[in-house]
Write a protein that holds these residues in place. Structure first.
Motif, mmCIF file in Angstrom:
data_model
loop_
_atom_site.group_PDB
_atom_site.id
_atom_site.type_symbol
_atom_site.label_atom_id
_atom_site.label_comp_id
_atom_site.label_asym_id
_atom_site.label_seq_id
_atom_site.Cartn_x
_atom_site.Cartn_y
_atom_site.Cartn_z
ATOM 1 N N UNK A 1 0.828 -1.199 0.000
ATOM 2 C CA UNK A 1 0.000 0.000 0.000
ATOM 3 C C UNK A 1 0.863 1.250 0.000
ATOM 4 N N UNK A 2 1.891 1.250 0.851
ATOM 5 C CA UNK A 2 2.783 2.393 0.919
ATOM 6 C C UNK A 2 3.508 2.599 -0.402
ATOM 7 N N UNK A 3 3.935 1.490 -1.007
ATOM 8 C CA UNK A 3 4.635 1.558 -2.288
ATOM 9 C C UNK A 3 3.713 2.080 -3.385
ATOM 10 N N UNK A 4 2.454 1.655 -3.362
ATOM 11 C CA UNK A 4 1.496 2.078 -4.379
ATOM 12 C C UNK A 4 1.201 3.574 -4.270
ATOM 13 N N UNK A 5 1.065 4.074 -3.034
ATOM 14 C CA UNK A 5 0.795 5.499 -2.821
ATOM 15 C C UNK A 5 1.997 6.331 -3.260
ATOM 16 N N UNK A 6 3.201 5.863 -2.892
ATOM 17 C CA UNK A 6 4.421 6.561 -3.311
ATOM 18 C C UNK A 6 4.545 6.524 -4.829
ATOM 19 N N UNK A 7 4.201 5.387 -5.431
ATOM 20 C CA UNK A 7 4.263 5.263 -6.879
ATOM 21 C C UNK A 7 3.284 6.194 -7.560
ATOM 22 N N UNK A 8 2.062 6.309 -7.015
ATOM 23 C CA UNK A 8 1.058 7.211 -7.591
ATOM 24 C C UNK A 8 1.530 8.657 -7.524
ATOM 25 N N UNK A 9 2.136 9.013 -6.405
ATOM 26 C CA UNK A 9 2.653 10.369 -6.226
ATOM 27 C C UNK A 9 3.727 10.681 -7.261
ATOM 28 N N UNK B 1 -5.189 18.808 -5.567
ATOM 29 C CA UNK B 1 -5.854 18.419 -4.323
ATOM 30 C C UNK B 1 -7.305 18.041 -4.583
ATOM 31 N N UNK B 2 -7.977 18.832 -5.421
ATOM 32 C CA UNK B 2 -9.371 18.538 -5.751
ATOM 33 C C UNK B 2 -9.495 17.275 -6.592
ATOM 34 N N UNK B 3 -8.660 17.155 -7.605
ATOM 35 C CA UNK B 3 -8.730 15.982 -8.485
ATOM 36 C C UNK B 3 -8.475 14.693 -7.697
ATOM 37 N N UNK B 4 -7.416 14.675 -6.896
ATOM 38 C CA UNK B 4 -7.086 13.472 -6.129
ATOM 39 C C UNK B 4 -8.165 13.148 -5.102
ATOM 40 N N UNK B 5 -8.647 14.153 -4.403
ATOM 41 C CA UNK B 5 -9.652 13.899 -3.359
ATOM 42 C C UNK B 5 -10.948 13.369 -3.958
ATOM 43 N N UNK C 1 -13.156 6.829 1.656
ATOM 44 C CA UNK C 1 -12.984 7.792 2.748
ATOM 45 C C UNK C 1 -11.883 7.395 3.717
ATOM 46 N N UNK C 2 -11.677 6.087 3.894
ATOM 47 C CA UNK C 2 -10.656 5.635 4.848
ATOM 48 C C UNK C 2 -9.246 5.992 4.395
ATOM 49 N N UNK C 3 -9.099 6.343 3.122
ATOM 50 C CA UNK C 3 -7.773 6.684 2.595
ATOM 51 C C UNK C 3 -7.607 8.178 2.308
ATOM 52 N N UNK C 4 -8.486 8.987 2.871
ATOM 53 C CA UNK C 4 -8.459 10.413 2.538
ATOM 54 C C UNK C 4 -7.150 11.089 2.953
ATOM 55 N N UNK C 5 -6.573 10.676 4.067
ATOM 56 C CA UNK C 5 -5.311 11.291 4.513
ATOM 57 C C UNK C 5 -4.157 10.966 3.566
ATOM 58 N N UNK C 6 -3.911 9.694 3.259
ATOM 59 C CA UNK C 6 -2.821 9.405 2.314
ATOM 60 C C UNK C 6 -3.071 9.977 0.928
ATOM 61 N N UNK C 7 -4.328 10.062 0.521
ATOM 62 C CA UNK C 7 -4.652 10.647 -0.785
ATOM 63 C C UNK C 7 -4.232 12.112 -0.814
ATOM 64 N N UNK C 8 -4.631 12.853 0.225
ATOM 65 C CA UNK C 8 -4.298 14.277 0.312
ATOM 66 C C UNK C 8 -2.793 14.489 0.407
ATOM 67 N N UNK C 9 -2.140 13.671 1.234
ATOM 68 C CA UNK C 9 -0.696 13.792 1.411
ATOM 69 C C UNK C 9 0.049 13.509 0.106
ATOM 70 N N UNK C 10 -0.376 12.472 -0.601
ATOM 71 C CA UNK C 10 0.293 12.111 -1.854
ATOM 72 C C UNK C 10 0.113 13.201 -2.912
ATOM 73 N N UNK C 11 -1.085 13.797 -2.971
ATOM 74 C CA UNK C 11 -1.330 14.873 -3.935
ATOM 75 C C UNK C 11 -0.416 16.065 -3.669
#
Length: 421
Positions: free
Chosen positions: A31-39, A82-86, A237-247
């Motif tokens: 999960x961490x790798x996927x979020x970093x990869x998306x970023x 931020x809007x697009x990712x959220x 919704x459970x991933x809103x924090x990592x989504x915002x942080x990655x954006x």
């Protein structure tokens, strides 16, 4: 009707989910790798050959005053991304699916624009890989482009394509930043003057600002990271924090790269060098670091072009497939996309300039359409966002950024009229 609102269903987890079968600490790593990869996919998609060329040209033209344009473009990028990712991340739906739910047919129009624009621009990205390997190793550009295309294809043919994609863009992104930092330091830029012009510019060039914005959040780039996030199963919704942080971090990575390139070129120009060649960025690297500078330029340019090939291909194909499309089918379509772009470049010998201008105009149309659809979903369709009460301040920031995209879109229409006149 609701079968599509299942972001965490099967294919979305893709390669990442397969590696998380064991108990213990293992599931957290994919999960961490996927979020970093998306970023990094978002950031490296924005950092392409055009990014390097634009930044260099405007730095030569405006000098330290270009710092203000960079600041404004970063702030607008943050509002848009931020809007697009959220919105995409919370809904768990790709942009074209959201578009069709907001206004039937709108999503298909958006998908067509992104796919056509991505296809044409990717020819330029492939050409950029050839130029990069030519500067780095002296390879003939067409051979370099073909070799690079094969590397990109191998990533999507690997058994763990999702993990491979994430790792490649992270590594190449880190390499680009490290090399740019080195060149920026040895160039010895007037940092004090750059800081002053960040808030009190000697000159304000609105064209430079709008060009930067279009180059970093236009076309497929807008959706690269958000779509990767959804495809990897990290939505809801459970991933809103990592989504915002990655954006935020994705925009910051893009901004850091642009600032470092700006400082490197500014140091060369402030040192008295006159850059007038056909490749200003390469000339700047040569002046800053001699013959090794050309090799470093080749590495940076090749990495920027290759990651853009990967990002453009992945994102464009995501607009013509569904979350329920098998990973294998999606990867094979991506391979075909890269192959077509490479064949077009090899046959033409250079990116067809008229088509690139046409694709650039398309990018200007994609941005206001896509952002309008997503903002409407956030404002009026909370049912698509699991009932989430969208922050008003973020919505207002998004609307202000959208108004600027309308200006970009108007300019793009004028460009299309001139092109066909």
């Amino acid at each position: 009707m609701d079968e599509q609102v299942t972001p965490n269903d099967p294919p979305a987890a893709g390669a990442s989910a397969r590696s998380g079968g064991k108990r213990g600490r293992k599931p957290a790593d994919p999960k961490r790798a996927a979020i970093l990869g998306a970023m990094f996919l978002m950031a490296t998609s924005a950092i392409g050959p055009g990014f390097i060329t634009q930044t260099t040209v405007f730095t030569v033209q405006l000098g330290a005053a270009f710092a203000f344009a960079i600041l404004v473009s970063i702030l607008v990028d943050i509002c848009v991304q931020l809007n697009v990712w959220r919105i995409i991340g919370i809904s768990g739906l790709r942009a074209q699916v959201l578009g069709n739910k907001v206004l039937p047919g709108a999503g298909w129009v958006l998908a067509a624009l992104v796919f056509v624009g991505g296809l044409v621009f990717n020819i330029g990205n492939v050409a950029g890989t050839g130029l990069g390997l030519n500067a780095m190793l002296g390879l003939e550009p067409r051979i370099g482009a073909a070799v690079s295309a094969v590397l990109a294809i191998l990533i999507f043919l690997s058994k763990r394509a999702g993990l491979a994609l994430d790792r490649v863009v992270v590594v190449l992104g880190a390499v680009m930043i490290a090399l740019m930092l080195y060149v920026a330091v040895i160039a010895g830029p007037p940092v004090g003057s750059a800081l002053k012009n960040t808030v009190l510019p000697d000159t304000v060039d609105f064209l430079a600002i709008t060009t930067l914005i279009g180059g970093t959040v236009g076309g497929y780039i807008t959706y690269a990271g958000a779509h990767r996030m959804v495809d990897s199963g990290n939505s809801g919704l459970e991933n809103i924090r990592p989504i915002t942080r990655a954006a935020l971090l994705g925009v910051i990575v893009t901004g850091v790269m642009r600032v470092l390139l700006f400082l490197a070129v500014l140091g060369v120009v402030a040192g008295g060098a006159v850059l007038t060649g056909s490749n200003l960025a390469a000339d700047a690297f040569r002046v800053a670091a001699g013959e090794i500078g050309i090799r470093l330029f080749g590495v940076v340019f090749w990495a920027a072009a290759l990651t853009s090939v990967i990002g453009a291909s992945y994102t464009s194909v995501s607009f013509i497939t569904k979350l329920t499309t098998s990973t294998r089918t999606r990867n094979l379509l991506t391979v075909a996309f890269i192959a077509v772009c490479t064949a077009a470049y090899l046959l033409a010998g250079q990116p067809p300039q008229t088509l690139l201008v046409f694709a650039g105009a398309f990018n200007g149309l994609i941005l206001p359409l896509g952002v309008a659809i997503l903002l409407w979903a956030a404002w009026r369709r909370s049912d698509l966002l699991a009932g989430y009460r969208y922050p008003r301040w973020l919505l207002i920031a998004g609307v202000l950024a959208w108004l600027l995209t309308l200006y970009l879109g108007w300019n793009s229409l004028a460009g299309l009229i001139d092109l066909w006149a």
